[in-house]
Design a protein around this motif. Structure first.
Motif, PDB file in Angstrom:
ATOM      1  N   GLU A  69       0.847  -1.185   0.000  1.00 40.22           N
ATOM      2  CA  GLU A  69       0.000   0.000   0.000  1.00 40.22           C
ATOM      3  C   GLU A  69       0.885   1.238   0.000  1.00 40.22           C
ATOM      4  N   VAL A  70       0.305   2.380  -0.399  1.00 41.30           N
ATOM      5  CA  VAL A  70       1.097   3.598  -0.517  1.00 41.30           C
ATOM      6  C   VAL A  70       0.316   4.778   0.050  1.00 41.30           C
ATOM      7  N   LEU A  71       0.903   5.444   1.030  1.00 41.15           N
ATOM      8  CA  LEU A  71       0.393   6.714   1.536  1.00 41.15           C
ATOM      9  C   LEU A  71      -1.090   6.660   1.897  1.00 41.15           C
ATOM     10  N   THR A  72      -1.433   5.649   2.680  1.00 43.69           N
ATOM     11  CA  THR A  72      -2.785   5.521   3.210  1.00 43.69           C
ATOM     12  C   THR A  72      -2.787   5.908   4.686  1.00 43.69           C
ATOM     13  N   PRO A  73      -3.975   6.086   5.289  1.00 42.24           N
ATOM     14  CA  PRO A  73      -4.016   6.344   6.735  1.00 42.24           C
ATOM     15  C   PRO A  73      -3.493   5.186   7.572  1.00 42.24           C
ATOM     16  N   ASP A  74      -3.379   3.989   7.005  1.00 42.28           N
ATOM     17  CA  ASP A  74      -2.800   2.868   7.735  1.00 42.28           C
ATOM     18  C   ASP A  74      -1.276   2.903   7.736  1.00 42.28           C
ATOM     19  N   SER A  75      -0.680   3.588   6.763  1.00 46.22           N
ATOM     20  CA  SER A  75       0.779   3.594   6.637  1.00 46.22           C
ATOM     21  C   SER A  75       1.383   4.969   6.858  1.00 46.22           C
ATOM     22  N   SER A  76       0.559   5.954   7.207  1.00 47.36           N
ATOM     23  CA  SER A  76       1.013   7.349   7.284  1.00 47.36           C
ATOM     24  C   SER A  76       0.304   8.067   8.419  1.00 47.36           C
ATOM     25  N   ARG A  77       0.882   9.184   8.830  1.00 44.45           N
ATOM     26  CA  ARG A  77       0.186  10.117   9.707  1.00 44.45           C
ATOM     27  C   ARG A  77      -0.251  11.314   8.872  1.00 44.45           C
ATOM     28  N   PHE A  78      -1.549  11.505   8.746  1.00 41.74           N
ATOM     29  CA  PHE A  78      -2.121  12.644   8.044  1.00 41.74           C
ATOM     30  C   PHE A  78      -2.730  13.599   9.078  1.00 41.74           C
ATOM     31  N   TRP A  79      -2.330  14.862   9.026  1.00 38.32           N
ATOM     32  CA  TRP A  79      -2.869  15.878   9.928  1.00 38.32           C
ATOM     33  C   TRP A  79      -3.548  16.977   9.128  1.00 38.32           C
ATOM     34  N   ASP A  80      -4.526  17.610   9.736  1.00 40.33           N
ATOM     35  CA  ASP A  80      -5.197  18.755   9.129  1.00 40.33           C
ATOM     36  C   ASP A  80      -4.298  19.980   9.276  1.00 40.33           C
ATOM     37  N   ALA A  81      -3.868  20.540   8.152  1.00 41.96           N
ATOM     38  CA  ALA A  81      -2.950  21.682   8.205  1.00 41.96           C
ATOM     39  C   ALA A  81      -3.571  22.877   8.905  1.00 41.96           C
ATOM     40  N   ALA A  82      -4.884  23.043   8.788  1.00 41.62           N
ATOM     41  CA  ALA A  82      -5.537  24.214   9.362  1.00 41.62           C
ATOM     42  C   ALA A  82      -5.524  24.197  10.883  1.00 41.62           C
ATOM     43  N   SER A  83      -5.502  23.010  11.480  1.00 45.14           N
ATOM     44  CA  SER A  83      -5.540  22.913  12.948  1.00 45.14           C
ATOM     45  C   SER A  83      -4.200  22.493  13.538  1.00 45.14           C
ATOM     46  N   TYR A  84      -3.170  22.403  12.703  1.00 38.88           N
ATOM     47  CA  TYR A  84      -1.856  21.954  13.177  1.00 38.88           C
ATOM     48  C   TYR A  84      -1.293  22.908  14.219  1.00 38.88           C
ATOM     49  N   GLU A  85      -0.852  22.343  15.335  1.00 36.60           N
ATOM     50  CA  GLU A  85      -0.298  23.131  16.431  1.00 36.60           C
ATOM     51  C   GLU A  85       0.724  22.279  17.169  1.00 36.60           C
ATOM     52  N   PRO A  86       2.024  22.493  16.942  1.00 39.10           N
ATOM     53  CA  PRO A  86       3.028  21.655  17.590  1.00 39.10           C
ATOM     54  C   PRO A  86       3.038  21.855  19.101  1.00 39.10           C
ATOM     55  N   GLY A  87       3.639  20.879  19.778  1.00 37.75           N
ATOM     56  CA  GLY A  87       3.709  20.911  21.231  1.00 37.75           C
ATOM     57  C   GLY A  87       2.859  19.843  21.892  1.00 37.75           C
ATOM     58  N   HIS A  88       2.045  19.167  21.097  1.00 42.91           N
ATOM     59  CA  HIS A  88       1.210  18.071  21.604  1.00 42.91           C
ATOM     60  C   HIS A  88       0.793  17.216  20.418  1.00 42.91           C
ATOM     61  N   SER A  89       0.144  16.088  20.692  1.00 47.91           N
ATOM     62  CA  SER A  89      -0.298  15.212  19.610  1.00 47.91           C
ATOM     63  C   SER A  89      -1.369  15.905  18.771  1.00 47.91           C
ATOM     64  N   GLN A  90      -1.466  15.499  17.510  1.00 51.82           N
ATOM     65  CA  GLN A  90      -2.397  16.114  16.569  1.00 51.82           C
ATOM     66  C   GLN A  90      -3.541  15.152  16.227  1.00 51.82           C
ATOM     67  N   PRO A  91      -4.746  15.681  15.997  1.00 49.91           N
ATOM     68  CA  PRO A  91      -5.803  14.824  15.445  1.00 49.91           C
ATOM     69  C   PRO A  91      -5.362  14.271  14.094  1.00 49.91           C
ATOM     70  N   SER A  92      -5.629  12.995  13.847  1.00 50.22           N
ATOM     71  CA  SER A  92      -5.138  12.335  12.640  1.00 50.22           C
ATOM     72  C   SER A  92      -6.286  11.738  11.837  1.00 50.22           C
ATOM     73  N   PHE A  93      -6.042  11.583  10.540  1.00 47.13           N
ATOM     74  CA  PHE A  93      -7.004  10.927   9.666  1.00 47.13           C
ATOM     75  C   PHE A  93      -6.702   9.428   9.639  1.00 47.13           C
ATOM     76  N   ASP A  94      -6.836   8.768  10.761  1.00 47.55           N
ATOM     77  CA  ASP A  94      -6.530   7.351  10.817  1.00 47.55           C
ATOM     78  C   ASP A  94      -7.353   6.702  11.917  1.00 47.55           C
TER      79      ASP A  94
END
Length: 300
Positions: free
Chosen positions: A231-256
């Protein structure tokens, strides 16, 4: 002895298992069948967490994983194993193949390089854990003071050994070189980072951050250069984050399968026994995240 039913579904309609009239081996999500000098890869709706396959599935998850992989195989500038997404006629002549529609790939047979080829552009997961102890990830020295989910100064290659059971093990490229040779290891490092950058640029235009991803490569007869497989670049093999809500310093909501992991961690499951089934709302939320990731990434 009776012939097993070709398909097993759960109460939600998720496809949990296939038993097609071909030689088979199974992974956590995919059933792989022998087709002579080719393979038939069937993406089921199984979902795993903490190295266990859950007793319930996520309806149509396998179709979304297949469609997303097909999108990336077409979008990326790379030689790959995909030949067709049509159900082979040999099966259509024997069984009802409607449950297979949209979830199969006929692929070239390849000898798998025994390393996961991981690219990281952000500091999360096992990389974040290692950085806090060593200020490095798989031998890649990083600046001090980075926060969880910070963007890295440049993307890094962090290979991992492929484990038949349990967790894969992160290793340095030196270990990979020792096992497969310098030419192959360095080529796969460069190819992994090139593909990651290409994919990340597309995802950025869709409002999605690809924090990290893993690729697999295989070698085919009479070809010098390995091809992209699995598989290639799926939510099972990748971490996808919403760029609009990205905020470093803690874990991010993911599309997985974030909802799955969180529900299991908050349940009374001990992680050493068969896992429980998921509540319908968790199944629905997880399915919606997979669908949103596909819709956004494949829309352009």
């Amino acid at each position: 002895m009776s012939t097993p039913a070709p398909y097993q579904f759960d109460d939600s309609g998720a496809l949990l298992e296939t038993q097609l009239p071909l030689p088979r081996r199974s992974g956590k999500v995919r059933d792989v069948y022998e087709l002579g000098d080719q393979l038939l890869v069937v993406s089921t709706d199984r979902i795993s967490a903490f190295d266990y396959i859950l007793p319930c599935g996520i309806p149509d998850k396998g179709k979304l994983l297949t469609q997303m992989s097909v999108f990336w195989f077409d979008h990326l500038d790379v030689n790959h194993h995909l030949l067709s997404t049509e159900v082979p006629q040999v099966l259509a002549d024997q069984i009802d193949v409607q449950p297979l529609e949209g979830r199969v790939m006929v692929v070239r047979r390849a000898d798998v390089v025994p390393f996961e080829c991981v690219a990281r552009g952000y500091l999360e997961g096992s990389g974040w854990k290692e950085y806090q102890t060593t200020q490095a990830v798989c031998g890649n020295r990083l600046p001090g003071g980075l926060r969880q989910c910070d963007a890295l100064p440049e993307s890094i290659f962090t290979p991992a050994t492929k484990a038949d059971e349990g967790h894969d093990e992160n290793v340095s490229i030196g270990r990979m070189i020792a096992d497969v040779g310098s030419d192959l290891a360095l080529h796969l490092r460069d190819e992994t980072l090139r593909l990651y950058r290409q994919a990340a640029e597309h995802a950025k235009s869709c409002g999605i951050i690809i924090a990290d991803t893993k690729f697999e490569f295989g070698r085919v007869a009479d070809e010098d250069t390995p091809i992209l497989i699995d598989e290639v670049l799926t939510p099972d093999s990748s971490r996808f984050w919403d760029a609009a809500s990205y905020e470093p310093g803690h874990s991010q909501p993911s599309f997985d399968k974030q909802f799955v992991r969180e529900w299991l961690m908050n349940s009374d499951w001990d992680r050493n026994s068969p896992p429980p089934s998921l509540p319908p709302i968790i199944v629905e939320q997880t399915a919606a995240k997979y669908q949103e990731a596909f819709d956004r990434l494949a829309s352009t």
